[in-house]
Scaffold this motif. Structure first.
Motif, PDB file in Angstrom:
ATOM      1  N   ARG A 221       0.817  -1.218   0.000  1.00 19.23           N
ATOM      2  CA  ARG A 221       0.000   0.000   0.000  1.00 19.23           C
ATOM      3  C   ARG A 221       0.847   1.262   0.000  1.00 19.23           C
ATOM      4  O   ARG A 221       0.312   2.365   0.072  1.00 19.23           O
ATOM      5  N   THR A 222       2.148   1.096  -0.087  1.00 19.65           N
ATOM      6  CA  THR A 222       3.066   2.229   0.000  1.00 19.65           C
ATOM      7  C   THR A 222       3.440   2.732  -1.389  1.00 19.65           C
ATOM      8  O   THR A 222       3.943   1.974  -2.221  1.00 19.65           O
ATOM      9  N   VAL A 223       3.193   4.003  -1.626  1.00 16.20           N
ATOM     10  CA  VAL A 223       3.616   4.640  -2.880  1.00 16.20           C
ATOM     11  C   VAL A 223       5.105   4.928  -2.734  1.00 16.20           C
ATOM     12  O   VAL A 223       5.512   5.763  -1.921  1.00 16.20           O
ATOM     13  N   THR A 224       5.925   4.241  -3.515  1.00 14.32           N
ATOM     14  CA  THR A 224       7.357   4.243  -3.234  1.00 14.32           C
ATOM     15  C   THR A 224       8.137   5.382  -3.882  1.00 14.32           C
ATOM     16  O   THR A 224       9.146   5.820  -3.347  1.00 14.32           O
ATOM     17  N   GLY A 225       7.727   5.835  -5.049  1.00 21.55           N
ATOM     18  CA  GLY A 225       8.518   6.820  -5.758  1.00 21.55           C
ATOM     19  C   GLY A 225       9.743   6.193  -6.401  1.00 21.55           C
ATOM     20  O   GLY A 225      10.041   5.014  -6.192  1.00 21.55           O
ATOM     21  N   PRO A 226      10.502   6.979  -7.168  1.00 20.01           N
ATOM     22  CA  PRO A 226      11.613   6.427  -7.956  1.00 20.01           C
ATOM     23  C   PRO A 226      12.817   5.990  -7.143  1.00 20.01           C
ATOM     24  O   PRO A 226      13.661   5.241  -7.637  1.00 20.01           O
ATOM     25  N   ALA A 227      12.965   6.453  -5.895  1.00 23.32           N
ATOM     26  CA  ALA A 227      14.140   6.076  -5.108  1.00 23.32           C
ATOM     27  C   ALA A 227      14.140   4.595  -4.760  1.00 23.32           C
ATOM     28  O   ALA A 227      15.199   3.993  -4.563  1.00 23.32           O
ATOM     29  N   VAL A 228      12.965   3.992  -4.683  1.00 23.07           N
ATOM     30  CA  VAL A 228      12.855   2.568  -4.344  1.00 23.07           C
ATOM     31  C   VAL A 228      12.952   1.753  -5.629  1.00 23.07           C
ATOM     32  O   VAL A 228      12.102   1.854  -6.510  1.00 23.07           O
ATOM     33  N   THR A 229      13.998   0.943  -5.710  1.00 17.07           N
ATOM     34  CA  THR A 229      14.234   0.162  -6.928  1.00 17.07           C
ATOM     35  C   THR A 229      13.725  -1.268  -6.823  1.00 17.07           C
ATOM     36  O   THR A 229      13.482  -1.911  -7.846  1.00 17.07           O
ATOM     37  N   ASP A 230      13.587  -1.770  -5.581  1.00 15.49           N
ATOM     38  CA  ASP A 230      13.169  -3.152  -5.378  1.00 15.49           C
ATOM     39  C   ASP A 230      12.286  -3.252  -4.134  1.00 15.49           C
ATOM     40  O   ASP A 230      12.518  -2.567  -3.136  1.00 15.49           O
ATOM     41  N   VAL A 231      11.289  -4.135  -4.219  1.00 15.76           N
ATOM     42  CA  VAL A 231      10.427  -4.462  -3.082  1.00 15.76           C
ATOM     43  C   VAL A 231      10.403  -5.978  -2.974  1.00 15.76           C
ATOM     44  O   VAL A 231      10.043  -6.669  -3.937  1.00 15.76           O
ATOM     45  N   ALA A 232      10.802  -6.502  -1.812  1.00 14.09           N
ATOM     46  CA  ALA A 232      10.830  -7.952  -1.605  1.00 14.09           C
ATOM     47  C   ALA A 232       9.815  -8.333  -0.541  1.00 14.09           C
ATOM     48  O   ALA A 232       9.830  -7.789   0.570  1.00 14.09           O
TER      49      ALA A 232
END
Length: 320
Positions: A221-232
């Motif tokens: 549910r988190t809007v990550t933006g471009p700084a976040v490259t990966d979500v595991a």
């Protein structure tokens, strides 16, 4: 040509699975209502309010203010006869070296702790915990952060880990663990942390969200933006999304599950806002699958495990 009768017989296994899933989910809900073991049920512990910072306060300023806040929290806990909480806080700040971006000792507590050099790191992992993680159980969460940072440092010294206990985690057996209510609130806090890291970390640093158990519902549910490259996502009960493409991120989405993780037995259904739907390690979810080894639900960040090695490689931008 297949007859209508044959079609009905062909559909029965799927309907049976759906009924079994509903039955199992109902049983989980019933257990949660009858046996509420929730982190939120912990006694209210006195402590000063968390420090408030200007938007561009430096990491050093935050660390100093939060250490002072924790010292006062220890004093107040002792005065209130909360020796156990006071002892745990002393262990957290052994030698006065804790580096806390945030701290609030009230109730179940909040803490955001940094391992490694944020200012010099170009790879940063943010750990998002699951159920039953509070200030009183923080040490086990912290141990995973330490193990990950030690693993990262051997391969890439310019790395850091942020252990984010920034929300009221639900109890493993509680009504809250079956819905997204806590996750909706937590996602806003996680988004704020991502923004904050942009002001205190090295410019251009790559962020990876490592999301355990109910923490995967938060990350979804988190809007990550471009700084976040990966979500595991690991040890995940589901995210509430049908597939990875529905998540509010442009990052690569990974999923893994240990061979003996009990979460595999949770029904992957969603009924009336209860449950989280598609299994993140199922092909139809569309995540990249990483090797997680044979561990259980609490083993993903243990030293020497396949899962720890996989997650470290994801943080460093490679393929497990």
């Amino acid at each position: 040509m297949t007859s209508r009768r044959e079609h009905r017989h062909a559909r029965r296994p799927g309907r049976l699975r759906d009924r079994l899933g509903r039955t199992a989910l109902a049983a989980l809900v019933g257990a949660a209502v009858v046996l509420p073991v929730s982190a939120a049920a912990s006694p209210n512990v006195p402590a000063p309010a968390g420090a408030v910072f200007a938007e561009h306060a430096s990491a050093a300023e935050r660390f100093a203010a939060n250490r002072a806040n924790m010292a006062e929290a220890i004093r107040m806990a002792e005065a209130a006869g909360r020796a156990g909480r006071a002892q745990r806080l002393r262990a957290l700040d052994a030698g006065g070296s804790a580096r806390l971006l945030a701290f609030d000792g009230r109730g179940t507590g909040r803490v955001v702790e940094v391992f490694g050099d944020l200012a010099g790191a170009d790879r940063i992992a943010v750990l998002v915990p699951g159920s039953d993680t509070t200030l009183d159980t923080y040490e086990r969460f912290r141990a995973g952060a330490v193990a990950l940072q030690e693993r990262l440092r051997t391969e890439h010294p310019a790395s850091a880990v942020v252990a984010w206990l920034g929300y009221d985690t639900p109890g493993t057996v509680s009504p809250a663990v079956l819905t997204a209510g806590r996750a909706d609130d937590a996602a806003r806090g996680l988004e704020a942390l991502i923004t904050q890291l942009g002001t205190v970390a090295r410019p251009g640093a790559r962020l990876t969200l490592l999301c355990h158990s109910y923490g995967s519902v938060v990350c979804a549910r988190t809007v990550t933006g471009p700084a976040v490259t990966d979500v595991a996502l690991y040890g995940s009960p589901g995210t509430g999304a049908e597939n990875a493409g529905e998540l509010p991120t442009g990052a690569r989405v990974w999923a893994g599950r240990g061979a003996t993780d009990w979460i595999a037995g949770v029904p992957h259904v969603r009924l009336g806002g209860v449950g989280f739907g598609t299994d993140p390690v199922a092909p139809e979810f569309g995540a990249r699958i990483f090797p997680a080894g044979g561990g259980g639900h609490s083993d993903y960040l243990k030293p020497g495990t396949v899962s720890l090695a996989s997650l470290a490689r994801i943080v460093l931008g490679g393929a497990p």
